[in-house]
Design an enzyme around this catalytic site. Structure first.
Site, PDB file in Angstrom:
ATOM      1  N   HIS A  86       0.880  -1.165   0.000  1.00  0.00           N
ATOM      2  CA  HIS A  86       0.000   0.000   0.000  1.00  0.00           C
ATOM      3  C   HIS A  86       0.920   1.218   0.000  1.00  0.00           C
ATOM      4  O   HIS A  86       1.662   1.439   0.970  1.00  0.00           O
ATOM      5  CB  HIS A  86      -0.920  -0.002   1.217  1.00  0.00           C
ATOM      6  CG  HIS A  86      -1.957  -1.082   1.170  1.00  0.00           C
ATOM      7  ND1 HIS A  86      -2.448  -1.704   2.297  1.00  0.00           N
ATOM      8  CD2 HIS A  86      -2.594  -1.658   0.116  1.00  0.00           C
ATOM      9  CE1 HIS A  86      -3.347  -2.615   1.936  1.00  0.00           C
ATOM     10  NE2 HIS A  86      -3.444  -2.607   0.628  1.00  0.00           N
ATOM     11  N   GLU A  89       1.478   3.515   3.005  1.00  0.00           N
ATOM     12  CA  GLU A  89       1.908   2.928   4.282  1.00  0.00           C
ATOM     13  C   GLU A  89       3.422   2.782   4.218  1.00  0.00           C
ATOM     14  O   GLU A  89       3.948   1.851   3.622  1.00  0.00           O
ATOM     15  CB  GLU A  89       1.183   1.596   4.511  1.00  0.00           C
ATOM     16  CG  GLU A  89      -0.327   1.785   4.624  1.00  0.00           C
ATOM     17  CD  GLU A  89      -1.115   0.489   4.705  1.00  0.00           C
ATOM     18  OE1 GLU A  89      -0.496  -0.575   4.930  1.00  0.00           O
ATOM     19  OE2 GLU A  89      -2.351   0.535   4.544  1.00  0.00           O
ATOM     20  N   HIS A 193       3.034  -3.396   6.825  1.00  0.00           N
ATOM     21  CA  HIS A 193       1.962  -2.433   6.567  1.00  0.00           C
ATOM     22  C   HIS A 193       1.957  -1.342   7.631  1.00  0.00           C
ATOM     23  O   HIS A 193       2.808  -1.314   8.523  1.00  0.00           O
ATOM     24  CB  HIS A 193       0.607  -3.154   6.575  1.00  0.00           C
ATOM     25  CG  HIS A 193       0.334  -3.950   5.342  1.00  0.00           C
ATOM     26  ND1 HIS A 193      -0.554  -3.551   4.367  1.00  0.00           N
ATOM     27  CD2 HIS A 193       0.837  -5.139   4.919  1.00  0.00           C
ATOM     28  CE1 HIS A 193      -0.593  -4.448   3.400  1.00  0.00           C
ATOM     29  NE2 HIS A 193       0.243  -5.428   3.717  1.00  0.00           N
ATOM     30  N   GLU A 284       1.593  -4.901  11.027  1.00  0.00           N
ATOM     31  CA  GLU A 284       1.115  -3.516  11.050  1.00  0.00           C
ATOM     32  C   GLU A 284       1.989  -2.768  12.055  1.00  0.00           C
ATOM     33  O   GLU A 284       1.979  -3.070  13.245  1.00  0.00           O
ATOM     34  CB  GLU A 284      -0.354  -3.475  11.465  1.00  0.00           C
ATOM     35  CG  GLU A 284      -1.294  -4.261  10.563  1.00  0.00           C
ATOM     36  CD  GLU A 284      -1.681  -3.517   9.293  1.00  0.00           C
ATOM     37  OE1 GLU A 284      -1.301  -2.323   9.163  1.00  0.00           O
ATOM     38  OE2 GLU A 284      -2.368  -4.110   8.448  1.00  0.00           O
TER      39      GLU A 284
END
Length: 443
Positions: A86, A89, A193, A284
């Site tokens: 992404h 990110e 991410h 994350e």
């Protein structure tokens, strides 16, 4: 005198290279220049190549690090980190550059890093979505169009799905990663991410076969995935606390089953596990997707130990070769632990090698060459991660002296087929997987 001068020059060059990597954001040209500089400074330890191009034609760079960076060596497992799929990110993109810097400057100086690189082939892709990163003109903590590739597609919804038909057009970036996975023998991976603080593991999607009706989609290797996620969270500065990013969202021990968090179709980690024989988790790493550059140094400090400890887990379990009566490798033999059959059976590579990530304990390993009797071996697996080598267990089929035909699982919703079979005859999960495996073998 000349030798001493040469050593001084080499040290100065190394220091200059390290100094060149600041804690800031590095756009496409700077990122490429840095990777080229690292490879030029460490040609015996690194290999730089592009696995493909983005929609806008930017290279998808991968730096490989290890004692044998240019090619696979029998017995040495393959590991990968992928970041920035992404485009908005961004933390993972930058900390992977600093991980590269840390590994190459520690090699030969730090015994653990030296052993890690001598016994592991590490692939690092700082950005899978360079177009999205360049398109993010105004950094934002929560959302921007830079999340998507140039065609407006979410790359983490773009892979074939094991549970339902994913009717999307495979993007150039996705296709490049799929081919990369196909061409290497990846054993362990993580996908970096931003937008939360948690280690998420397979499955992201699910159905009744994997228990999704209970809000949790369980893989056959659920215990291993929990261990992998905890390895990262407990070596991170704060992820293990599980507080998440606000009071509405908490993650015990800083980990979550992907499906339990939210259902996701076409994700990369499930694709790796089902079709790539590679255990991947999603990391994350920041509550803010695109934080200010002045915070990057803390993000690196928070993640440094966890990044290294996670790589070491590639040496969990058991590995070995399957050979025929003449000692020749048998590719495409099925090798799995009893009770852990995969919907797409795990097979040996072109060298007859297999790698199975398993926690310490006693297991029965089943090796099968299609058309011949299976071979079973009981193994007691220790925790060998500190020694940078999984337990070695080979299989020799004395009655086999043939080449097995290439085999692969079709990119169709395999668990959907299992669910239909389950509804019809209600067999056990193990039998269901066996039935699908037999169908695939004789297609």
């Amino acid at each position: 005198m000349r030798a001493a001068a040469g050593e001084v020059a080499a040290v100065l060059c190394l220091l200059a290279l390290a100094a060149a990597l600041d804690f800031g954001y590095h756009h496409a040209e700077e990122l490429e220049a840095y990777l080229r500089e690292v490879h030029a400074a460490h040609p015996a330890l690194t290999h730089l190549h592009s696995i493909g191009r983005s929609v806008e034609g930017r290279d998808l760079w991968v730096l490989v690090l290890g004692r044998f960076p240019t090619q696979h060596k029998i017995g040495i497992p393959e590991f990968k980190y992928v970041a920035n799929m992404h485009g908005d990110e961004t933390v993972g993109r930058e900390i992977l550059l600093h991980l590269i810097d840390y590994l190459v400057t520690s090699y030969g100086r730090d015994p653990n890093i030296t052993k890690l690189l001598n016994n592991t082939r590490i692939h690092i892709m700082p950005t899978m979505n360079p177009d999205g990163f360049e398109a993010t003109k105004v950094p934002h903590c929560y959302y921007s169009r830079g999340r998507y590739n140039k065609n407006g597609e979410d790359l983490n919804r773009n892979f074939p799905d094991a549970f339902e038909s994913n009717n999307v057009t495979i993007q150039p970036e996705t296709r490049a990663v799929m081919n990369w996975i196909k061409n290497e023998t990846f054993v362990l991976s993580a996908n970096l991410h931003g937008g939360a603080l948690v280690a998420s593991y397979t499955f992201d999607n699910g159905n009744s076969v994997t228990g999704s009706s209970k809000g949790y989609s369980r893989s056959p290797d659920d215990d291993v995935f929990i261990h992998l996620a905890k390895t990262y969270s407990f070596n991170h500065a704060s992820m293990y606390k599980g507080t998440g990013c606000d009071s509405r969202q908490t993650f015990p021990d800083g980990i979550t089953n992907g499906y339990s968090w939210y259902q996701l179709e076409g994700g990369m980690q499930d694709y790796n596990y089902v079709w790539g024989q590679c255990f991947e988790i999603t990391l994350e790493l920041s509550c803010c997707k695109y934080p200010p550059a002045e915070q990057l140094e803390k993000f690196w400090t928070d993640n440094k130990v966890a990044l290294v400890e996670y790589i070491k887990q590639v040496h969990l379990g058991v590995k070995g070769q399957v050979t025929d009566r003449n000692g020749n490798p048998i590719p495409n033999a099925i090798v799995e632990a009893q009770g852990r059959s995969h919907v797409c059976p795990y097979r040996t590579n072109a060298h007859g090698e297999y790698f199975l990530l398993l926690l310490p304990g006693k297991y029965v390993i089943n090796a099968t060459v299609p058309g011949f009797k299976s071979m079973l071996k009981t193994v007691e697996i220790p925790d060998n991660t500190a020694y940078f080598s999984a337990l070695k267990q080979d299989f020799s089929f004395s009655e086999v002296s043939i080449k097995t035909r290439p085999a692969s699982c079709p990119k169709v919703p395999l668990y959907q087929e299992l669910e239909r079979s389950s509804a019809a005859v209600k067999p056990t999960l193990h039998l269901l997987v066996l039935m699908v495996a037999v169908i695939l073998l004789f297609r």
